[in-house]
Design a protein around this motif. Structure first.
Motif: not given
Length: 320
Positions: A11-19, A51-54, A291-299
């Motif tokens: 599971l990652m933040p909802g903003s990442i999932v949605d994007a 991915a995250n540490t989880l 902002a971290m989540g947005a950069l995951v998506v942008d990458n």
């Protein structure tokens, strides 16, 4: 055109999932009743991992199972949860989220330092427990007259140092090499730095290269009035040696945001009066995590649109 398929192991933040769902075919592995069986069927088509540490460690076990994998987008500036060297050897790009969290972690570091020195959480409990009418709160140590040493003068370390300048305290540092045009005193080893300062702040990446970088010898050099602040990774500090140093008075106090076996914190640390403990919240503000989540998506978007990620880790920066 078929959308690239992305795997999200945990599971990652909802903003990442949605994007990601808006741009890719996203597989949420943690929701599968039989993750291994699901992965066996989906693996040949998965081209990216978020991915995250989880998610645990993303290493050769994962790379072997995902033959079409091109990119691992890691959530965080630290990426010791990904075997980046093994990934690069297979042509797999690894990205992280630098820059967007520097100020947040630096702010938290200063807060943790002041809380540890002045006993702010302890003073709060003193009032809440109704003990003030019994007498004044004990006098605390101070930041005044101290020299602060930073192990790891990267982007976050420099942000911490700039903030410390506002407190009018001398700053020194240790890193793999002396940095040109840096006004702070350089020390060639962690022991030498610890011997020269009264506060030691750890803000280096995790991983084998920094495992137990702060050990019994460093703590002994820091001395009986010394304070350790760890906002790096739990693996950077020899935790049993730290517990012993606090018990024996080898150092004065510690402020810890990270631990060897998170979220499990040894009971010895939890009961010590001169220790401030935080649940790994260095970057944990709503604004910064977004902002971290947005950069995951942008990458991921940049990779599949252009073949060039935004923030590859150093091990992968020579890949296409």
């Amino acid at each position: 055109m078929t959308q690239p398929e992305i795997l999200m192991p945990a599971l990652m933040p909802g903003s990442i999932v949605d994007a990601l769902e808006a741009r890719f075919t996203l597989h949420r592995l943690w929701e599968q009743p039989d993750p291994d069986a699901f992965l066996a069927g989906a693996a040949p088509h998965i081209r990216g991992v978020a991915a995250n540490t989880l998610a645990g460690r993303i290493d050769t076990n994962w790379f072997d199972r995902l033959p079409a994998l091109e990119i691992v987008a890691s959530f965080g500036v630290g990426y010791d949860n990904v075997d980046a060297r093994a990934a690069a050897a297979r042509g797999i790009v690894v990205t992280n989220t630098p820059g967007v969290l520097d100020d947040e972690v630096a702010d938290l570091t200063i807060g943790l330092l002041l809380a540890t020195l002045r006993g702010i959480p302890q003073a709060d409990r003193f009032v809440r427990e109704g003990r003030w009418p019994e007498g004044p709160f004990p006098l605390s140590p101070t930041l005044r007259g101290r020299t602060v040493g930073i192990i790891g003068l990267g982007a976050i370390g420099k942000a911490v140092a700039r903030r410390l300048e506002g407190f009018d305290v001398p700053v020194a540092y240790h890193g793999r090499s002396r940095q040109p045009d840096i006004p702070y005193t350089y020390h060639p080893t962690p022991v030498a730095l610890a011997a020269a300062v009264d506060v030691l702040i750890a803000i280096v990446p995790g991983g084998d290269a920094t495992r137990h970088l702060i050990d019994r010898d460093v703590l002994a050099a820091l001395g009986p009035q010394g304070v350790l602040i760890n906002v790096a990774r739990g693996s950077v500090v020899d935790q049993p040696a730290l517990i012993a140093a606090l018990k024996e008075g080898t150092i004065l106090a510690a402020g810890l945001d990270v631990f060897a076996d998170e979220p499990h914190v040894p009971s010895e640390l939890r009961v010590m009066p001169r220790v401030v403990l935080l649940p790994h919240i260095g970057s944990a503000s709503e604004r910064t995590r977004a902002a971290m989540g947005a950069l995951v998506v942008d990458n991921l978007v940049a990779w599949f649109d252009t073949g060039r990620p935004i923030s590859p880790v150093p091990e992968c920066d020579r890949l296409p």
